[in-house]
Design a protein around this motif. Structure first.
Motif, mmCIF file in Angstrom:
data_model
loop_
_atom_site.group_PDB
_atom_site.id
_atom_site.type_symbol
_atom_site.label_atom_id
_atom_site.label_comp_id
_atom_site.label_asym_id
_atom_site.label_seq_id
_atom_site.Cartn_x
_atom_site.Cartn_y
_atom_site.Cartn_z
ATOM 1 N N LYS A 58 0.703 -1.189 -0.036
ATOM 2 C CA LYS A 58 0.006 -0.022 -0.031
ATOM 3 C C LYS A 58 0.922 1.384 -0.132
ATOM 4 C CE LYS A 58 -3.771 -1.959 2.352
ATOM 5 N NZ LYS A 58 -4.579 -1.920 3.754
ATOM 6 N N ALA A 59 1.908 1.246 0.825
ATOM 7 C CA ALA A 59 2.819 2.385 1.047
ATOM 8 C C ALA A 59 3.421 2.544 -0.495
ATOM 9 C CB ALA A 59 3.824 2.032 1.814
ATOM 10 N N GLN A 60 3.716 1.593 -1.024
ATOM 11 C CA GLN A 60 4.338 1.561 -2.644
ATOM 12 C C GLN A 60 3.513 2.263 -3.476
ATOM 13 O OE1 GLN A 60 5.911 -2.284 -3.473
ATOM 14 N NE2 GLN A 60 7.776 -1.842 -2.486
ATOM 15 N N VAL A 61 2.063 1.966 -3.391
ATOM 16 C CA VAL A 61 1.323 2.239 -4.309
ATOM 17 C C VAL A 61 0.961 3.919 -4.036
ATOM 18 C CG1 VAL A 61 -1.297 1.977 -4.938
ATOM 19 C CG2 VAL A 61 -0.069 0.366 -4.852
ATOM 20 N N ASN A 62 0.775 4.185 -2.791
ATOM 21 C CA ASN A 62 0.677 5.382 -2.551
ATOM 22 C C ASN A 62 1.836 6.429 -2.874
ATOM 23 O OD1 ASN A 62 -1.863 5.183 -1.147
ATOM 24 N ND2 ASN A 62 -1.325 4.652 0.750
ATOM 25 N N ALA A 63 3.154 5.829 -2.587
ATOM 26 C CA ALA A 63 4.132 6.768 -3.276
ATOM 27 C C ALA A 63 4.203 6.920 -4.589
ATOM 28 C CB ALA A 63 5.450 6.004 -2.687
ATOM 29 N N TYR A 64 3.694 5.885 -5.387
ATOM 30 C CA TYR A 64 3.793 5.960 -6.864
ATOM 31 C C TYR A 64 2.614 7.162 -7.322
ATOM 32 C CZ TYR A 64 3.284 4.606 -11.977
ATOM 33 O OH TYR A 64 3.314 4.796 -13.165
ATOM 34 N N TYR A 65 1.626 7.091 -6.840
ATOM 35 C CA TYR A 65 0.562 7.920 -7.008
ATOM 36 C C TYR A 65 0.760 9.493 -6.386
ATOM 37 C CZ TYR A 65 -1.762 4.388 -10.038
ATOM 38 O OH TYR A 65 -1.923 3.376 -10.748
ATOM 39 N N ASN A 66 1.372 9.348 -5.246
ATOM 40 C CA ASN A 66 1.464 10.690 -4.438
ATOM 41 C C ASN A 66 0.357 11.222 -4.170
ATOM 42 O OD1 ASN A 66 2.791 12.436 -2.693
ATOM 43 N ND2 ASN A 66 3.525 13.805 -4.582
ATOM 44 N N GLY A 67 -0.700 10.520 -3.947
ATOM 45 C CA GLY A 67 -2.230 10.944 -3.683
ATOM 46 C C GLY A 67 -2.556 11.662 -2.482
ATOM 47 N N ILE A 77 -4.732 12.217 -7.441
ATOM 48 C CA ILE A 77 -3.296 11.721 -7.731
ATOM 49 C C ILE A 77 -2.587 12.967 -7.749
ATOM 50 C CG2 ILE A 77 -1.868 10.949 -9.687
ATOM 51 C CD1 ILE A 77 -3.992 9.361 -10.572
ATOM 52 N N GLY A 78 -1.188 13.141 -7.179
ATOM 53 C CA GLY A 78 -0.595 14.382 -6.962
ATOM 54 C C GLY A 78 0.022 14.497 -8.641
ATOM 55 N N PRO A 79 -0.112 15.996 -8.577
ATOM 56 C CA PRO A 79 0.604 16.579 -10.013
ATOM 57 C C PRO A 79 2.048 15.945 -10.084
ATOM 58 C CG PRO A 79 0.248 18.242 -8.449
ATOM 59 C CD PRO A 79 -0.378 17.053 -7.765
ATOM 60 N N ASP A 80 2.884 15.996 -9.070
ATOM 61 C CA ASP A 80 4.344 15.534 -9.408
ATOM 62 C C ASP A 80 4.424 14.120 -8.858
ATOM 63 O OD1 ASP A 80 3.572 15.640 -6.578
ATOM 64 O OD2 ASP A 80 5.130 16.857 -5.839
ATOM 65 N N SER A 81 3.609 13.386 -9.179
ATOM 66 C CA SER A 81 3.800 12.026 -8.725
ATOM 67 C C SER A 81 4.582 11.254 -9.850
ATOM 68 C CB SER A 81 2.491 11.281 -8.772
ATOM 69 O OG SER A 81 1.781 11.167 -9.879
ATOM 70 N N ARG A 82 4.939 10.067 -9.717
ATOM 71 C CA ARG A 82 5.707 9.281 -10.582
ATOM 72 C C ARG A 82 4.768 9.116 -11.615
ATOM 73 N NH1 ARG A 82 8.360 4.423 -7.947
ATOM 74 N NH2 ARG A 82 7.163 3.067 -9.284
ATOM 75 N N TRP A 83 3.355 8.668 -11.349
ATOM 76 C CA TRP A 83 2.419 8.203 -12.297
ATOM 77 C C TRP A 83 2.322 9.247 -13.189
ATOM 78 C CZ3 TRP A 83 -2.332 10.461 -13.620
ATOM 79 C CH2 TRP A 83 -2.901 9.691 -14.398
ATOM 80 N N ALA A 84 2.193 10.477 -12.669
ATOM 81 C CA ALA A 84 1.759 11.850 -13.590
ATOM 82 C C ALA A 84 3.221 11.850 -14.691
ATOM 83 C CB ALA A 84 1.803 13.211 -13.020
#
Length: 99
Positions: A58-67, A77-84
């Protein structure tokens, strides 16, 4: 009779979908399933045959999306996330191919 067939088909479909989800989750944790084994993701270290901790996943998913969650309870989803960054890179690749 049609109702019974529909119910059994839906149940079979639901069982198949659930089996696919469980297999994917277990594969992500590096656990072998009846359909075959899998390797843990690169950089993943675990002791013995213990599966990864769900809280760590869960922590890894949250870190990826920086939500974050807004006051009304909606997740974003955070605009500066790895996903973005990944999505932006894929869009740029697609645009460069279509010229």
């Amino acid at each position: 009779m049609v109702k019974a067939r529909l119910k059994s088909a839906t149940s079979a479909t639901a069982r198949a979908a659930l089996a696919a989800v469980v297999t994917a989750v277990l594969a992500g944790a590096g656990v072998a399933t009846a359909a075959g084994g899998s390797q843990p993701p690169a950089g993943h270290h675990r002791a013995g045959s213990e599966p990864r901790n769900l809280d760590q996943l869960k922590a890894q998913v949250n870190a990826y999306y920086n939500g974050y969650q807004d006051p009304s309870g909606h997740h974003h989803i955070g605009p500066d996330s790895r996903w973005a960054a990944d999505v932006t890179a894929r869009i740029a690749q697609a645009k460069s191919r279509t010229g």
